[in-house]
Motif scaffolding. Structure first.
Motif: not given
Ligand code: SF4
Length: 428
Positions: A143, A145-147, A149-150, A152-153, A187, A225, A264
């Protein structure tokens, strides 16, 4: 996604002559597949690693490894240094896992390099357990998107999409084993995009192709998303009866100011306009969501906007959490986690109560209606009842037996009663 990764790892190791055992105390190698998305998931892993240490007394050769997201975040390798684990393998290094295991005979090993290209397209994952009628198929990874708080990236790396041919092969292998419902996973599943010499295949095109190619299989997908939820995709969903009319669309907050701070990439208005489109193009479609309460700087007014958006969207289900800061994210680096725990808890309690009411009302509207239910098996609470799901992903319990309605078959069920979580009815 993690379950799908466990199957991938299991397939890779089985091909290299590793065998599964029934319990940890019979194992020579223990792999702990990890998720970093929430802090309590990570804390559970640390606890599990500590709990497993007693097995080393019985078996000095035992190797314990952490695989998946958390491998990317144990940056000080403290657990390796303390000898609690022998190796770390990141989500893009599974093909090298047996080498890492063998190498860890002599030294502690880390292989956590993230790839720009690895999609495991050449591997058709084997099922770890009796799979029932549903299977998950990962169609893209990563992913970008670099939200704010996240994590995952940082733990899963860049977005990569798998070739359609390899997705079709995996789906066919599930169908051959009796699967009736496939959930396409990613994701950020609806940003799927694969280019070959002829054309660019986007997620709507892929879904259109799969639903047409496998007309007897029911398709779901997660997680979408909102910024990538196009009307084109909704029209493809409307075109195919075998694409479930249910969308998980994480809102996170109903306040544009909070959404902006969360990075977001959409506003409250955009999100609610997507909701309008879903209900217009797919009448009767169910929508579920994720909500984070108490994000940095969230005011009482922001919170009220979330509540009003929940009511407007009429979610049938929501996963709701208090914001908790995750090390290494933009929010942790640049924002104050300034909503007190007490206020976060109060707001969470309030939105859970509201969602429970919304879910109940949502289900009450189904009373008297007839649904096609894909039968999954016997109800957990009562052997004389069966359990299945509607196209809208609602759980339905009804009287019946597996001889008449084996798993994977459809039953027409008229709904007589409901709770906030379940519909109950009888076959018509
Ligand atoms: S919340 Fe979802 S869309 Fe946003 S960075 Fe994390 S995985 Fe990616």
């Amino acid at each position: 996604m993690n379950f799908s990764d466990s199957e991938l790892i299991a397939t890779i190791l089985t091909k290299q002559n590793f065998q599964f055992v029934d319990s940890a105390d019979q194992a020579e190698v223990i792999l702990i597949n990890t998720c970093s998305i929430r802090d309590n998931a990570e804390q559970r892993i640390y606890k599990r690693v500590s709990e497993l240490q007693h097995l080393r007394k019985k078996n000095k050769q035992l190797k314990i490894g952490i695989v998946g997201c958390m491998s990317e975040r144990i940056d000080d390798e403290k657990m390796i240094e303390e000898g609690k684990i022998n190796f770390l393998v990141g989500p893009d290094s599974y093909k090298n896992i047996s080498n890492v295991i063998f190498q860890s005979e002599n030294e502690r090993v880390t292989d956590v390099l993230l790839s720009h290209t690895e999609t495991y397209e050449d591997i058709v994952p084997e099922k770890l357990i009796e799979q029932g009628i549903s299977a998950f198929v990962a169609i893209m990874r990563g992913c970008e998107n670099f939200c704010a708080y996240c994590v995952v990236p940082y733990t899963r790396g860049k977005e990569r999409s798998r070739p359609p041919e390899s997705i079709i092969l995996e789906i066919q292998s599930h169908i051959d084993k009796g699967v009736a419902e496939i959930t396409l996973l990613g994701q950020n599943v609806n940003s799927y995009q694969f280019s070959n010499n002829l054309k660019i295949i986007t997620f709507p095109l892929l879904l259109d192709e799969l639903a047409g190619f496998f007309p007897h299989v029911r398709f779901r997908f997660a997680t979408s998303h909102p910024k990538d939820l196009s009307d084109e995709l909704l029209h493809i969903m409307a075109k195919h009866q075998n694409i479930c009319k249910s969308i998980h669309l994480p809102m996170q907050s109903g306040s544009s100011a909070v959404l902006h701070r969360m990075n977001r990439k959409y506003s409250r208005e955009w999100y609610l306009q997507r909701i309008d489109s879903i209900y217009e193009i797919l009448p009767g479609c169910t929508i579920s969501t994720d909500i984070i309460t108490g994000f940095c700087g969230e005011t009482h007014e922001d919170h009220l906007e979330t509540i009003s958006a929940m009511k407007y969207a009429n979610f049938f289900h929501a996963f709701m959490f208090k914001y908790s800061e995750r090390k290494g994210t933009a929010a942790a680096k640049t924002m104050d986690d300034d909503v007190s725990e007490e206020v976060k808890s109060e707001r969470l309690t309030e939105i859970i109560a509201i969602q429970t009411q919304l879910s109940k009302k949502h289900n009450e509207r189904d009373i008297g209606q007839v649904f096609e239910v894909l039968v999954e098996g016997v109800s957990k609470r009562n052997d004389l009842e069966l359990m299945g799901r509607t196209t809208g992903n609602k759980v339905v319990i009804f009287e019946g037996d597996l001889k008449m309605y084996p798993p994977g078959s459809y039953a027409k069920v008229k709904i007589d009663e409901c709770s906030s979580a379940t519909l109950k009815g009888c076959v018509v």
